[in-house]
Design a protein around this motif. Structure first.
Motif, PDB file in Angstrom:
ATOM      1  N   ASP A 171       5.244  53.543  67.911  1.00 52.84           N
ATOM      2  CA  ASP A 171       5.391  52.099  67.708  1.00 52.84           C
ATOM      3  C   ASP A 171       6.795  51.692  67.279  1.00 52.84           C
ATOM      4  N   ALA A 172       7.722  52.647  67.197  1.00 51.81           N
ATOM      5  CA  ALA A 172       9.131  52.381  66.852  1.00 51.81           C
ATOM      6  C   ALA A 172       9.303  51.834  65.452  1.00 51.81           C
ATOM      7  N   ARG A 173       8.290  51.972  64.617  1.00 55.80           N
ATOM      8  CA  ARG A 173       8.418  51.474  63.246  1.00 55.80           C
ATOM      9  C   ARG A 173       8.266  52.585  62.228  1.00 55.80           C
ATOM     10  N   GLN A 174       8.201  53.831  62.697  1.00 57.15           N
ATOM     11  CA  GLN A 174       8.067  54.952  61.789  1.00 57.15           C
ATOM     12  C   GLN A 174       9.384  55.214  61.058  1.00 57.15           C
ATOM     13  N   SER A 175       9.275  55.863  59.957  1.00 54.56           N
ATOM     14  CA  SER A 175      10.473  56.252  59.215  1.00 54.56           C
ATOM     15  C   SER A 175      11.232  57.313  60.003  1.00 54.56           C
ATOM     16  N   PHE A 176      12.541  57.263  59.945  1.00 48.17           N
ATOM     17  CA  PHE A 176      13.347  58.229  60.672  1.00 48.17           C
ATOM     18  C   PHE A 176      13.768  59.398  59.776  1.00 48.17           C
ATOM     19  N   SER A 177      13.170  59.507  58.644  1.00 49.71           N
ATOM     20  CA  SER A 177      13.524  60.610  57.758  1.00 49.71           C
ATOM     21  C   SER A 177      13.015  61.940  58.295  1.00 49.71           C
ATOM     22  N   HIS A 178      12.092  61.875  59.226  1.00 40.96           N
ATOM     23  CA  HIS A 178      11.550  63.093  59.806  1.00 40.96           C
ATOM     24  C   HIS A 178      12.080  63.273  61.225  1.00 40.96           C
ATOM     25  N   ARG A 179      13.359  63.225  61.361  1.00 34.90           N
ATOM     26  CA  ARG A 179      14.038  63.452  62.639  1.00 34.90           C
ATOM     27  C   ARG A 179      13.767  62.335  63.632  1.00 34.90           C
ATOM     28  N   ILE A 180      13.163  62.607  64.811  1.00 32.65           N
ATOM     29  CA  ILE A 180      13.201  61.659  65.920  1.00 32.65           C
ATOM     30  C   ILE A 180      12.133  60.579  65.789  1.00 32.65           C
ATOM     31  N   PHE A 181      10.861  60.961  65.854  1.00 35.69           N
ATOM     32  CA  PHE A 181       9.783  59.982  65.935  1.00 35.69           C
ATOM     33  C   PHE A 181       9.014  59.802  64.623  1.00 35.69           C
ATOM     34  N   GLY A 182       9.090  60.739  63.728  1.00 35.63           N
ATOM     35  CA  GLY A 182       8.234  60.733  62.554  1.00 35.63           C
ATOM     36  C   GLY A 182       7.528  62.070  62.459  1.00 35.63           C
ATOM     37  N   SER A 183       6.904  62.324  61.349  1.00 38.98           N
ATOM     38  CA  SER A 183       6.414  63.672  61.063  1.00 38.98           C
ATOM     39  C   SER A 183       5.392  64.166  62.071  1.00 38.98           C
ATOM     40  N   ILE A 240      12.337  53.021  80.995  1.00 40.88           N
ATOM     41  CA  ILE A 240      13.349  54.070  80.868  1.00 40.88           C
ATOM     42  C   ILE A 240      12.643  55.390  80.581  1.00 40.88           C
ATOM     43  N   VAL A 241      12.869  56.366  81.435  1.00 43.59           N
ATOM     44  CA  VAL A 241      12.285  57.702  81.260  1.00 43.59           C
ATOM     45  C   VAL A 241      13.416  58.677  80.960  1.00 43.59           C
ATOM     46  N   THR A 242      13.249  59.450  79.911  1.00 40.96           N
ATOM     47  CA  THR A 242      14.255  60.453  79.552  1.00 40.96           C
ATOM     48  C   THR A 242      13.637  61.838  79.635  1.00 40.96           C
ATOM     49  N   ILE A 243      14.280  62.730  80.369  1.00 42.57           N
ATOM     50  CA  ILE A 243      13.876  64.142  80.364  1.00 42.57           C
ATOM     51  C   ILE A 243      14.662  64.798  79.235  1.00 42.57           C
ATOM     52  N   ALA A 244      13.965  65.080  78.130  1.00 43.59           N
ATOM     53  CA  ALA A 244      14.629  65.484  76.885  1.00 43.59           C
ATOM     54  C   ALA A 244      14.116  66.844  76.429  1.00 43.59           C
ATOM     55  N   PRO A 245      14.834  67.922  76.717  1.00 39.90           N
ATOM     56  CA  PRO A 245      14.429  69.227  76.181  1.00 39.90           C
ATOM     57  C   PRO A 245      14.375  69.195  74.654  1.00 39.90           C
ATOM     58  N   ARG A 246      13.523  70.040  74.077  1.00 41.27           N
ATOM     59  CA  ARG A 246      13.427  70.118  72.622  1.00 41.27           C
ATOM     60  C   ARG A 246      14.720  70.682  72.036  1.00 41.27           C
ATOM     61  N   LYS A 247      14.904  70.437  70.759  1.00 39.04           N
ATOM     62  CA  LYS A 247      16.110  70.898  70.077  1.00 39.04           C
ATOM     63  C   LYS A 247      16.227  72.414  70.190  1.00 39.04           C
ATOM     64  N   GLY A 248      17.380  72.853  70.653  1.00 44.17           N
ATOM     65  CA  GLY A 248      17.622  74.281  70.821  1.00 44.17           C
ATOM     66  C   GLY A 248      17.346  74.790  72.213  1.00 44.17           C
ATOM     67  N   ASP A 249      16.612  73.994  73.039  1.00 43.42           N
ATOM     68  CA  ASP A 249      16.342  74.411  74.409  1.00 43.42           C
ATOM     69  C   ASP A 249      17.560  74.141  75.296  1.00 43.42           C
ATOM     70  N   VAL A 250      17.550  74.755  76.482  1.00 37.14           N
ATOM     71  CA  VAL A 250      18.594  74.494  77.470  1.00 37.14           C
ATOM     72  C   VAL A 250      18.564  73.010  77.840  1.00 37.14           C
ATOM     73  N   GLY A 251      19.721  72.367  77.811  1.00 37.87           N
ATOM     74  CA  GLY A 251      19.790  70.955  78.143  1.00 37.87           C
ATOM     75  C   GLY A 251      19.685  70.027  76.950  1.00 37.87           C
ATOM     76  N   TRP A 252      19.505  70.588  75.753  1.00 40.35           N
ATOM     77  CA  TRP A 252      19.431  69.741  74.553  1.00 40.35           C
ATOM     78  C   TRP A 252      20.819  69.224  74.180  1.00 40.35           C
ATOM     79  N   HIS A 253      20.881  67.945  73.809  1.00 42.43           N
ATOM     80  CA  HIS A 253      22.107  67.347  73.302  1.00 42.43           C
ATOM     81  C   HIS A 253      21.755  66.579  72.036  1.00 42.43           C
ATOM     82  N   GLY A 254      22.646  66.616  71.076  1.00 43.17           N
ATOM     83  CA  GLY A 254      22.373  65.955  69.803  1.00 43.17           C
ATOM     84  C   GLY A 254      22.123  64.465  69.953  1.00 43.17           C
TER      85      GLY A 254
END
Length: 691
Positions: free
Chosen positions: A518-530, A640-654
Motif C-alpha cells: 500500500d506504499a504506506r509501510q515504514s521504510f525502516s525495514h529496507r524496501i517494502f516493510g518487514s 511500471i514493471v521492474t525485473i528486480a533481482p534480490r539483493k546480492g543476486d546477479v543484476g542487483w543494483h542498490g
C-alpha cells in the motif's frame, strides 16, 4: 355424469395448446439449447448444429410446433449483434495492429474472389442482369461467423489465421454494405457521387464516434465502479447496443457497429477476468443460441420441392461460394505461410452465412431485384452453410489446438499456481485478485490460493480473529467463482506472518507469490516493510509485489525496467514470461527500458521467451535519468514493471531499493516488481520457444 364418463368425454375432445404463449415458447427454446447440442455431439457433430437443426424442425415451415414470432426474431437479431461484439472483443488486437495487412489480405481476397466469380457465374449460367448478379454475389461474398463458438471453445481465437478472419470482417461486411447501397441507389436511379460520399461518410461517422467515445467513457466508468461487477456488465450491454443503434440510424447494418464496439472495448476487458467470463457466459448460454435458433427457423426445408429453378439457383450459388471461399483460403495461406490446419480453419469460418446474407437478400426482394426463387435459394444456402461451416471448422480447429499443444510442449502454456497472501486490513483486495486472474490468462485450471495469516493477538481469542477474516475470504472466493477461476481460501495462525506465507507456498506447491503493497509501510525495514522483505529472504520463488492505483483492465501500456545484468539471472526468462503474459492478456504493448546497458541482448532474450506480445526497446544511460524519463512519458493508466533481482543476486543494483517508493509518486501510481526465481536455471529454460 360419472367421473369415468367425464374423463372419456374430455379425452375424446380436441385439446388445443397455444405454442405462442411466451412462457411455453421460452421453455421450448431452453430445451432446444440444452438437448440440441447434446444430441448432435453423439453423432460427432458440433453442438451448434443441433440448435440450427432443431430450429428448422420445430419452425413454421416444418413441424409447425413454434411460430417464428417477433420475440424470437428480436432475440435472434440481438444474438447476432452480441456475437459480432464478442468477435471484436476476442480479436487479438495487438496482433491485428502489428500486422493489419493479414486481415486486409484475407478480407479482400475472401470478398472479391466470390464477388467477381459469382457475378460472372450468375450472369452466364443463370442469366441474371448486372445489378441482380452484383447484389446476389455480395450476399455470399461476406460471411457470418456461425462457427465462432467452436474456435472459442477450442481456445484458438488468438491464432494468427483466426485473427485474420476476425479482422477480415471489417472488409467483407463493409464492402457488402457498399455494394448494397450502390445497387439499391442505381435501381432508384440516383447513383451519383453524392451517394458514394454519403456511404463512406456514414461509415466514417460510425467508426469515429465509437472509437473516440466508447474507450475513454468506458475507462472512466471502470475506474469509478470497478467494485460493482454487475454494473460493469450492464455498461458493456449499453455500449454494445448503443453502437448497433447508431449504425442503424446511419443506414448501416447494426452488426458492424457491434463489431467495432467490441474492438473499442477489447483492451479494457482482459482475458480470464470476471467481466470477460460474464460476457462469454451470457452470450454462449443465451444470446448466441437464440441467434442460432432464429437462423434455423428461417430455413424452409420445403423449398427443396419448390421447383427446378430454385434448386438450380441454389446449386450455383452454393458451389460458387464454397469453391471461391476455398480458393481465397488457399491463396491467403500460400501468401502468409499458413499451414493446412490454419487454412482449414479460415475456410470453415468464412463459409458461414446467416442472417446478414438473408437481410441483404430481403432488401433485394423489397427493391424488386430478386424474386421468390432467389430468396428460396438463399434459404437453402443458409441451411447448407449452417451445417458445413461448423463441421469444417471443428475438424480443422481441433487439429490446430492439438498441434499447438504438441509443438509447444507441456511447459509452453504453463498455468501459474499463484499464492496470494492478503491481510485482513489490506486495501484493493479485488484489484489484486483480478491481477492474479490476468496473470493466469484464459488457459489456466490451477486455483489461486488466497491466504490470510493471523498473528496471535494477546487481547483477542484466536477464534475471534479467524471469524473476522472468514467473511472477507468467502467474498473473495465468490469473485473467483464468477470468473470461473477456482479460488482456494485459507486462514492460518502463525507467530510470524512471513513464515506462514512461505510455509503456505510450500504446502500448495505454488510457483508464484503475489503480494500487495500500500506504499504506506515504514521504510525502516529496507524496501517494502518487514513482512514482504522477510518473504523475499525466505523464499526462492518468484515474488511479485504490486501496488495498483487503477483497475488492471484499464491499463494502456506497460513500461518494463530492466537493470543491467538482470538478463544473466537464472530466473530472467520466467520474469519475462510473466511480463509478456500480462501484456498478452491485456492486449497492450510493452516498452522496455534497459538501464545502463545496451538493448540488443535484452531484446534477443525477450524474443526467445514463448509468449506473443508487442515490445519496443530503449536504453537509459544512467539510473538518475530513469525517474525523470518515466515522469515525462507515463500516464495515469500505465503500469511500471521492474525485473528486480534480490539483493546480492546477479543484476542487483542498490538503486532498486528506493524504486518502489519513488514509483508510487509517479503519475501511474501503479507498479509491479518481479523478483525472479533463485537457484533453478533448468526451470527457467522451459519458457523458451521450441523451434
Amino acid at each position: 355424469m360419472s367421473l369415468l364418463s367425464a374423463f372419456f368425454t374430455l379425452a375424446s375432445s380436441p385439446v388445443s395448446v397455444s405454442l405462442e404463449e411466451p412462457v411455453l415458447v421460452f421453455t421450448i427454446a431452453m430445451f432446444v439449447f440444452l438437448a440440441g447440442p447434446l444430441l448432435v455431439k453423439r453423432f460427432g457433430q458440433p453442438g451448434i448444429v443441433g440448435i440450427v437443426v432443431f430450429g428448422a424442425l420445430i419452425g413454421p415451415d416444418a413441424l409447425e410446433i413454434v411460430e417464428h414470432t417477433d420475440a424470437i426474431e428480436l432475440l435472434g437479431e440481438v444474438g447476432l449483434i452480441y456475437l459480432l461484439f464478442t468477435v471484436g472483443l476476442e480479436l487479438d488486437l495487438q496482433g491485428f495492429k502489428d500486422a493489419p495487412e493479414n486481415a486486409a489480405l484475407f478480407g479482400l481476397a475472401s470478398f472479391f474472389l466470390p464477388f467477381i466469380l459469382g457475378t460472372v457465374a450468375t450472369m452466364t449460367i443463370l442469366g441474371f442482369a448486372l445489378l441482380p448478379a452484383l447484389l446476389l454475389s455480395a450476399v455470399f461474398a461476406s460471411h457470418t461467423l456461425l462457427a465462432y463458438p467452436v474456435v472459442n471453445r477450442l481456445n484458438v481465437t488468438k491464432n494468427r489465421a483466426v485473427t485474420a478472419v476476425f479482422g477480415g470482417i471489417l472488409f467483407t461486411d463493409t464492402l457488402a454494405l457498399i455494394v448494397l447501397a450502390i445497387v439499391t441507389g442505381a435501381i432508384d436511379g440516383d447513383i451519383t457521387v453524392w451517394l458514394f460520399v454519403q456511404v463512406f461518410g456514414y461509415l466514417a461517422i460510425l467508426f469515429g464516434a465509437i472509437w473516440f467515445i466508447v474507450p475513454p467513457l468506458s475507462r472512466r466508468f471502470f475506474q469509478t465502479f470497478s467494485q460493482e461487477s454487475y454494473f460493469e456488465f450492464l455498461f458493456v450491454m449499453v455500449a454494445i447496443f448503443a453502437a448497433a443503434s447508431l449504425a442503424e440510424l446511419l443506414d448501416i447494418a447494426p452488426i458492424l457497429g457491434a463489431f467495432v464496439a467490441g474492438i473499442a472495448l477489447n483492451r479494457l476487458i482482459p482475458q480470464g477476468g470476471t467481466l470477460m467470463n460474464r460476457i462469454e457466459f451470457v452470450g454462449n448460454a443465451f444470446f448466441i443460441p437464440f441467434f442460432l435458433l432464429h437462423v434455423g427457423m428461417l430455413v424452409n426445408p420445403t423449398v427443396i420441392f419448390a421447383g427446378p429453378t430454385t434448386l438450380q439457383y441454389a446449386a450455383v450459388i452454393i458451389i460458387v461460394m464454397v469453391a471461391t471461399k476455398a480458393a481465397a483460403a488457399w491463396l491467403v495461406s500460400a501468401i502468409q505461410g499458413y499451414d493446412a490446419n490454419e487454412r482449414g480453419v479460415i475456410f470453415g469460418l468464412s463459409t458461414g452465412q446467416a442472417a446478414a446474407a438473408l437481410a441483404i437478400t430481403l432488401v433485394g426482394v423489397d427493391a424488386g431485384v430478386f424474386d421468390e426463387q432467389v430468396l428460396n435459394a438463399v434459404v437453402l444456402l443458409l441451411l447448407v452453410t449452417a451445417l458445413l461451416s461448423p463441421w469444417l471448422t471443428e475438424r480443422a480447429a481441433t487439429r490446430l489446438a492439438l498441434e499447438r499443444q504438441v509443438e509447444g510442449g507441456e511447459d509452453s502454456t504453463l498455468d501459474p499456481n499463484i499464492l496470494l497472501p492478503l491481510s485482513h486490513a489490506a486495501e484493493m483486495q479485488e484489484r489484486l485478485l483480478e491481477l492474479s486472474f490476468v496473470l493466469k490468462g484464459d488457459r489456466g485450471t490451477e486455483p489461486v490460493h488466497v491466504l490470510t495469516v493471523i498473528q496471535r493477538d494477546q487481547n483477542k481469542r484466536t477464534e475471534e480473529q479467524v471469524a473476522e477474516v472468514r467473511d472477507d475470504l468467502d467474498r473473495i472466493a465468490e469473485i473467483g467463482g464468477a470468473a470461473e477461476v477456482p479460488v482456494h481460501a485459507e486462514t492460518r495462525v502463525s507467530h510470524n506472518v512471513a513464515s506462514g506465507i512461505v510455509q503456505g507456498a510450500l504446502e500448495v506447491q505454488a510457483n508464484q507469490i503475489l503480494m500487495g503493497w500500500d506504499a504506506r509501510q515504514s521504510f525502516s525495514h529496507r524496501i517494502f516493510g518487514s513482512i514482504i522483505d522477510q518473504v523475499l529472504d525466505r523464499s526462492s520463488l518468484p515474488v511479485l509485489v504490486s501496488r495498483l492505483g487503477h483497475p488492471i483492465n484499464t491499463t494502456r501500456r506497460i513500461f518494463v525496467v530492466v537493470p543491467a545484468g538482470a538478463n544473466h539471472h537464472e530466473g530472467f526468462y520466467e520474469a519475462v514470461h510473466i511480463t509478456k503474459r500480462l501484456a498478452a492478456s491485456l492486449g497492450i504493448p510493452i516498452h522496455v527500458l534497459v538501464v545502463e546497458s545496451e538493448t540488443d541482448q535484452i531484446q534477443e532474450r525477450f524474443e526467445l521467451v514463448e509468449e506473443e506480445a508487442s515490445a519496443t526497446f530503449d536504453s537509459v544511460a544512467a539510473w538518475s535519468e530513469l525517474l525523470p524519463r518515466l515522469e515525462r512519458e507515463t500516464e495515469d493508466d500505465d503500469l511500471i514493471v521492474t525485473i528486480a533481482p534480490r539483493k546480492g543476486d546477479v543484476g542487483w543494483h542498490g538503486e532498486l531499493s528506493d524504486l518502489p517508493a519513488r514509483f508510487a509518486e509517479l503519475p501511474p501510481a501503479s507498479f509491479l516488481t518481479i523478483h525472479p526465481r533463485q537457484g533453478e536455471p533448468e526451470y527457467d529454460r522451459r519458457y523458451l520457444r521450441i523451434e
